[in-house]
Write a protein that holds these residues in place. Sequence first.
Motif, short mmCIF file in Angstrom:
data_model
loop_
_atom_site.label_atom_id
_atom_site.label_comp_id
_atom_site.label_asym_id
_atom_site.label_seq_id
_atom_site.Cartn_x
_atom_site.Cartn_y
_atom_site.Cartn_z
N ILE A 2 0.86 -1.18 0.00
CA ILE A 2 0.00 0.00 0.00
C ILE A 2 0.90 1.23 0.00
CG2 ILE A 2 -1.74 1.30 1.28
CD1 ILE A 2 -2.85 -1.26 0.26
N ASP A 31 -2.06 5.25 -3.14
CA ASP A 31 -3.31 4.55 -2.82
C ASP A 31 -4.13 5.33 -1.81
OD1 ASP A 31 -2.80 2.20 -4.43
OD2 ASP A 31 -1.36 1.56 -2.89
N ASP A 55 -7.90 11.40 1.22
CA ASP A 55 -8.77 10.33 1.70
C ASP A 55 -9.06 10.42 3.19
OD1 ASP A 55 -8.83 8.47 -0.77
OD2 ASP A 55 -6.68 8.78 -0.46
N ARG A 98 -7.71 -0.70 0.73
CA ARG A 98 -7.20 -0.67 -0.63
C ARG A 98 -6.58 -2.04 -0.95
NH1 ARG A 98 -9.65 3.39 -0.28
NH2 ARG A 98 -9.02 5.53 -0.83
N SER A 99 -6.92 -2.57 -2.11
CA SER A 99 -6.34 -3.83 -2.58
C SER A 99 -6.45 -4.93 -1.53
CB SER A 99 -4.86 -3.63 -2.97
OG SER A 99 -4.72 -2.63 -3.95
#
Length: 306
Positions: A2, A31, A55, A98-99
Amino acid sequence: MITLVLGGDVNLHGRAKSAFGQLEPLLKGADVRFVNLEGPLEAATAEALTSAGIDVVSCASDASHPAATLGVLDQAGIAHCGAGANLDAAHAPAVVERSGKKVAFLAYTSLRLPGQVAQPAAPGIAQAFATTAYQPDPRVAEIPGRSPLVRTAPVPEHLDRLIADVKRAKAANDHVVVSMHWGLPGAEIAEYQVTYGRAAIDAGADLVAGHGPQTIQAVEVHRGRPILYSLGNLLADRPDGLLAGCMLGDEPRLELIPVRRTADGESQALAGDDADKVLRYVADVSALRATKVTVQAGIASVAVGA
Protein backbone atom coordinates in the motif's frame (compact mmCIF):
# COMPACT_ATOMS: atom_id res chain seq x y z
CA MET A 1 1.95 -3.14 -0.90
CA ILE A 2 0.00 0.00 0.00
CA THR A 3 1.40 3.41 -0.92
CA LEU A 4 0.66 6.38 1.33
CA VAL A 5 1.33 10.06 0.84
CA LEU A 6 1.24 12.10 4.04
CA GLY A 7 1.37 15.86 4.45
CA GLY A 8 1.61 18.10 7.49
CA ASP A 9 -0.54 21.00 8.64
CA VAL A 10 -3.24 22.27 6.29
CA ASN A 11 -5.30 25.40 6.92
CA LEU A 12 -7.77 25.98 4.11
CA HIS A 13 -9.19 29.31 5.29
CA GLY A 14 -9.22 31.62 2.29
CA ARG A 15 -7.59 29.03 0.01
CA ALA A 16 -8.78 28.23 -3.51
CA LYS A 17 -9.90 24.73 -4.39
CA SER A 18 -6.81 24.51 -6.60
CA ALA A 19 -4.49 24.96 -3.60
CA PHE A 20 -3.00 21.48 -4.10
CA GLY A 21 -3.08 21.61 -7.90
CA GLN A 22 0.70 21.62 -8.34
CA LEU A 23 1.02 18.57 -6.09
CA GLU A 24 -1.59 16.46 -7.87
CA PRO A 25 0.93 14.29 -9.76
CA LEU A 26 2.44 13.29 -6.42
CA LEU A 27 -0.86 12.91 -4.59
CA LYS A 28 -2.79 11.04 -7.25
CA GLY A 29 -0.08 8.40 -7.58
CA ALA A 30 -0.73 7.03 -4.08
CA ASP A 31 -3.31 4.55 -2.82
CA VAL A 32 -4.12 6.69 0.24
CA ARG A 33 -3.56 10.39 0.96
CA PHE A 34 -3.50 11.89 4.48
CA VAL A 35 -3.08 15.42 5.91
CA ASN A 36 -3.58 17.16 9.24
CA LEU A 37 -6.49 19.59 9.14
CA GLU A 38 -6.22 22.80 11.14
CA GLY A 39 -9.15 25.13 11.57
CA PRO A 40 -12.84 24.69 10.79
CA LEU A 41 -13.89 23.39 7.40
CA GLU A 42 -16.72 24.56 5.18
CA ALA A 43 -18.20 22.96 2.09
CA ALA A 44 -16.48 25.48 -0.20
CA THR A 45 -13.02 24.91 1.25
CA ALA A 46 -13.55 21.15 1.39
CA GLU A 47 -13.36 21.19 -2.41
CA ALA A 48 -9.60 21.71 -2.12
CA LEU A 49 -9.35 18.37 -0.30
CA THR A 50 -11.65 16.46 -2.63
CA SER A 51 -9.99 17.91 -5.73
CA ALA A 52 -6.63 16.65 -4.47
CA GLY A 53 -8.05 13.24 -3.63
CA ILE A 54 -7.37 13.49 0.10
CA ASP A 55 -8.77 10.33 1.70
CA VAL A 56 -8.16 10.84 5.43
CA VAL A 57 -7.56 13.84 7.70
CA SER A 58 -6.65 14.27 11.33
CA CYS A 59 -8.97 16.63 13.20
CA ALA A 60 -7.13 16.39 16.52
CA SER A 61 -5.45 19.77 16.21
CA ASP A 62 -8.55 21.96 16.24
CA ALA A 63 -11.87 21.57 18.01
CA SER A 64 -13.34 25.03 17.68
CA HIS A 65 -16.18 23.78 15.50
CA PRO A 66 -15.91 19.97 15.65
CA ALA A 67 -19.48 19.01 14.78
CA ALA A 68 -19.66 21.30 11.76
CA THR A 69 -16.24 20.24 10.45
CA LEU A 70 -16.93 16.54 10.87
CA GLY A 71 -20.28 16.97 9.13
CA VAL A 72 -18.62 18.63 6.14
CA LEU A 73 -16.03 15.85 5.96
CA ASP A 74 -18.71 13.17 6.10
CA GLN A 75 -20.64 14.85 3.32
CA ALA A 76 -17.47 15.09 1.22
CA GLY A 77 -16.66 11.42 1.79
CA ILE A 78 -13.37 12.14 3.59
CA ALA A 79 -12.52 9.87 6.51
CA HIS A 80 -11.40 11.53 9.74
CA CYS A 81 -9.88 10.68 13.09
CA GLY A 82 -8.81 12.41 16.29
CA ALA A 83 -12.11 14.14 17.05
CA GLY A 84 -15.65 13.00 17.61
CA ALA A 85 -18.98 13.30 19.38
CA ASN A 86 -17.53 11.76 22.55
CA LEU A 87 -14.32 10.27 23.94
CA ASP A 88 -14.68 6.88 22.26
CA ALA A 89 -15.47 8.45 18.90
CA ALA A 90 -12.45 10.74 19.15
CA HIS A 91 -10.21 7.72 19.79
CA ALA A 92 -11.76 5.57 17.05
CA PRO A 93 -9.62 4.92 13.97
CA ALA A 94 -10.46 5.98 10.44
CA VAL A 95 -10.10 2.88 8.29
CA VAL A 96 -9.39 2.89 4.56
CA GLU A 97 -9.28 -0.31 2.51
CA ARG A 98 -7.20 -0.67 -0.63
CA SER A 99 -6.34 -3.83 -2.58
CA GLY A 100 -7.82 -6.00 0.16
CA LYS A 101 -5.67 -4.39 2.88
CA LYS A 102 -7.02 -2.16 5.65
CA VAL A 103 -5.10 0.85 6.95
CA ALA A 104 -6.23 2.37 10.27
CA PHE A 105 -5.43 5.99 11.12
CA LEU A 106 -5.38 7.27 14.71
CA ALA A 107 -4.79 10.91 15.67
CA TYR A 108 -3.91 12.72 18.89
CA THR A 109 -2.80 16.16 20.03
CA SER A 110 -0.41 17.32 22.72
CA LEU A 111 -1.30 20.95 21.97
CA ARG A 112 -4.77 21.98 23.09
CA LEU A 113 -6.81 24.68 24.77
CA PRO A 114 -9.09 24.16 27.79
CA GLY A 115 -12.46 22.78 26.79
CA GLN A 116 -11.27 21.14 23.56
CA VAL A 117 -10.76 17.63 24.91
CA ALA A 118 -13.41 14.99 24.23
CA GLN A 119 -15.31 13.68 27.26
CA PRO A 120 -17.31 10.46 27.70
CA ALA A 121 -20.49 12.31 26.74
CA ALA A 122 -19.15 15.50 25.12
CA PRO A 123 -17.46 16.22 21.78
CA GLY A 124 -13.81 17.15 21.36
CA ILE A 125 -10.39 15.89 20.39
CA ALA A 126 -8.20 12.96 21.43
CA GLN A 127 -5.34 14.13 23.60
CA ALA A 128 -1.89 12.76 24.32
CA PHE A 129 -0.69 15.44 26.70
CA ALA A 130 2.58 15.80 28.61
CA THR A 131 3.82 17.16 31.90
CA THR A 132 6.64 19.71 32.12
CA ALA A 133 9.25 20.08 34.85
CA TYR A 134 12.37 22.24 35.17
CA GLN A 135 15.60 20.68 36.42
CA PRO A 136 18.48 22.91 37.54
CA ASP A 137 21.44 22.79 35.19
CA PRO A 138 24.15 20.47 36.62
CA ARG A 139 26.63 23.37 36.61
CA VAL A 140 24.39 25.98 38.19
CA ALA A 141 26.46 25.87 41.40
CA GLU A 142 29.50 26.90 39.35
CA ILE A 143 27.77 29.30 36.97
CA PRO A 144 24.73 30.99 38.56
CA GLY A 145 21.87 31.77 36.23
CA ARG A 146 22.35 28.92 33.78
CA SER A 147 19.05 27.97 32.15
CA PRO A 148 17.28 24.94 33.62
CA LEU A 149 16.79 21.71 31.71
CA VAL A 150 13.23 21.19 30.49
CA ARG A 151 11.99 17.67 31.19
CA THR A 152 8.73 16.42 29.68
CA ALA A 153 6.89 13.12 29.97
CA PRO A 154 3.55 11.76 28.71
CA VAL A 155 0.58 11.87 31.03
CA PRO A 156 0.49 8.18 32.08
CA GLU A 157 -3.20 7.58 31.43
CA HIS A 158 -2.94 9.23 28.00
CA LEU A 159 0.02 7.05 27.08
CA ASP A 160 -1.82 3.94 28.24
CA ARG A 161 -4.89 4.88 26.16
CA LEU A 162 -2.78 5.51 23.06
CA ILE A 163 -1.03 2.16 23.41
CA ALA A 164 -4.37 0.38 23.87
CA ASP A 165 -5.82 2.19 20.84
CA VAL A 166 -2.90 1.15 18.64
CA LYS A 167 -3.00 -2.47 19.76
CA ARG A 168 -6.74 -2.65 19.16
CA ALA A 169 -6.41 -1.07 15.71
CA LYS A 170 -3.54 -3.39 14.77
CA ALA A 171 -5.54 -6.46 15.79
CA ALA A 172 -8.39 -5.47 13.45
CA ASN A 173 -6.42 -4.04 10.50
CA ASP A 174 -3.36 -4.74 8.40
CA HIS A 175 -1.57 -1.44 9.02
CA VAL A 176 -1.75 1.39 11.56
CA VAL A 177 -0.67 5.02 11.10
CA VAL A 178 -0.54 7.32 14.13
CA SER A 179 -0.79 11.09 13.69
CA MET A 180 0.62 13.30 16.45
CA HIS A 181 0.12 17.08 16.78
CA TRP A 182 2.95 18.06 19.11
CA GLY A 183 6.30 19.75 19.65
CA LEU A 184 7.89 23.21 19.68
CA PRO A 185 9.28 25.21 16.73
CA GLY A 186 12.87 24.42 15.82
CA ALA A 187 14.99 21.31 15.53
CA GLU A 188 14.88 20.22 19.18
CA ILE A 189 12.58 17.30 19.94
CA ALA A 190 10.96 17.17 23.37
CA GLU A 191 11.35 14.05 25.50
CA TYR A 192 7.64 13.33 25.50
CA GLN A 193 7.60 13.20 21.68
CA VAL A 194 10.20 10.44 21.72
CA THR A 195 8.32 8.48 24.38
CA TYR A 196 4.96 8.69 22.60
CA GLY A 197 6.44 8.01 19.17
CA ARG A 198 8.40 4.94 20.20
CA ALA A 199 5.51 3.61 22.29
CA ALA A 200 3.21 3.81 19.25
CA ILE A 201 5.71 1.80 17.18
CA ASP A 202 6.21 -0.70 20.00
CA ALA A 203 2.43 -1.18 20.19
CA GLY A 204 2.24 -2.07 16.48
CA ALA A 205 2.10 1.18 14.48
CA ASP A 206 3.76 1.07 11.05
CA LEU A 207 4.38 4.81 10.98
CA VAL A 208 4.10 7.88 13.21
CA ALA A 209 3.47 11.17 11.39
CA GLY A 210 4.05 14.31 13.45
CA HIS A 211 3.12 17.96 12.85
CA GLY A 212 2.35 21.05 14.89
CA PRO A 213 5.67 22.87 15.44
CA GLN A 214 5.24 24.68 12.09
CA THR A 215 8.81 23.61 11.28
CA ILE A 216 10.40 20.46 9.89
CA GLN A 217 11.96 18.10 12.41
CA ALA A 218 14.00 14.89 12.29
CA VAL A 219 13.06 11.42 11.15
CA GLU A 220 13.88 8.54 13.47
CA VAL A 221 13.67 4.86 12.59
CA HIS A 222 12.65 2.81 15.63
CA ARG A 223 12.49 -0.97 15.33
CA GLY A 224 12.49 -0.59 11.56
CA ARG A 225 9.55 1.81 11.47
CA PRO A 226 9.71 5.59 10.91
CA ILE A 227 8.76 8.38 13.28
CA LEU A 228 8.39 11.63 11.35
CA TYR A 229 8.68 14.08 14.21
CA SER A 230 7.33 16.97 12.14
CA LEU A 231 6.32 17.19 8.51
CA GLY A 232 5.97 20.95 8.91
CA ASN A 233 3.37 22.70 6.78
CA LEU A 234 1.74 21.45 3.64
CA LEU A 235 -0.52 24.47 3.30
CA ALA A 236 -0.42 26.93 6.19
CA ASP A 237 0.94 30.33 7.17
CA ARG A 238 4.57 29.26 7.42
CA PRO A 239 5.98 28.06 4.14
CA ASP A 240 8.05 24.88 4.33
CA GLY A 241 7.10 21.26 4.85
CA LEU A 242 7.61 17.71 3.68
CA LEU A 243 5.45 15.38 1.66
CA ALA A 244 6.17 11.81 2.79
CA GLY A 245 5.66 8.86 0.47
CA CYS A 246 5.57 5.53 2.27
CA MET A 247 5.11 1.96 1.08
CA LEU A 248 3.64 -0.38 3.68
CA GLY A 249 4.20 -4.09 3.39
CA ASP A 250 6.98 -6.67 3.44
CA GLU A 251 9.50 -4.21 1.98
CA PRO A 252 8.61 -0.80 3.47
CA ARG A 253 10.05 2.35 1.91
CA LEU A 254 10.02 6.01 2.86
CA GLU A 255 10.79 9.00 0.65
CA LEU A 256 10.52 12.71 1.42
CA ILE A 257 9.89 15.61 -0.96
CA PRO A 258 10.12 19.22 0.29
CA VAL A 259 7.18 21.54 -0.40
CA ARG A 260 6.69 25.28 -0.05
CA ARG A 261 3.72 27.64 -0.14
CA THR A 262 3.79 29.97 -3.12
CA ALA A 263 2.95 33.68 -3.14
CA ASP A 264 -0.45 32.69 -4.56
CA GLY A 265 -1.19 30.53 -1.52
CA GLU A 266 -0.70 27.20 -3.27
CA SER A 267 1.65 24.38 -2.34
CA GLN A 268 4.38 23.23 -4.70
CA ALA A 269 7.22 20.73 -4.61
CA LEU A 270 10.71 22.20 -4.46
CA ALA A 271 13.45 21.26 -6.89
CA GLY A 272 17.14 21.89 -7.43
CA ASP A 273 19.18 23.69 -4.80
CA ASP A 274 16.09 24.76 -2.84
CA ALA A 275 15.04 21.13 -2.41
CA ASP A 276 18.51 19.88 -1.57
CA LYS A 277 18.99 22.57 1.08
CA VAL A 278 15.83 21.50 2.93
CA LEU A 279 16.62 17.81 2.60
CA ARG A 280 20.22 18.20 3.75
CA TYR A 281 18.83 19.80 6.89
CA VAL A 282 16.54 16.79 7.36
CA ALA A 283 19.52 14.47 6.87
CA ASP A 284 21.61 16.38 9.43
CA VAL A 285 19.00 16.46 12.20
CA SER A 286 18.00 12.84 11.53
CA ALA A 287 21.62 11.72 11.83
CA LEU A 288 21.51 13.00 15.42
CA ARG A 289 18.84 10.33 15.97
CA ALA A 290 20.95 7.58 14.38
CA THR A 291 18.85 7.60 11.21
CA LYS A 292 20.40 7.73 7.73
CA VAL A 293 18.71 9.95 5.16
CA THR A 294 20.10 9.90 1.62
CA VAL A 295 19.49 12.96 -0.58
CA GLN A 296 19.51 12.71 -4.35
CA ALA A 297 17.86 14.81 -7.06
CA GLY A 298 15.41 16.60 -4.77
CA ILE A 299 14.21 13.45 -2.97
CA ALA A 300 15.31 12.04 0.38
CA SER A 301 15.25 8.30 1.02
CA VAL A 302 15.11 6.86 4.53
CA ALA A 303 16.34 3.36 5.29
CA VAL A 304 13.46 1.58 7.05
CA GLY A 305 12.42 -2.00 7.69
CA ALA A 306 15.77 -3.17 9.04
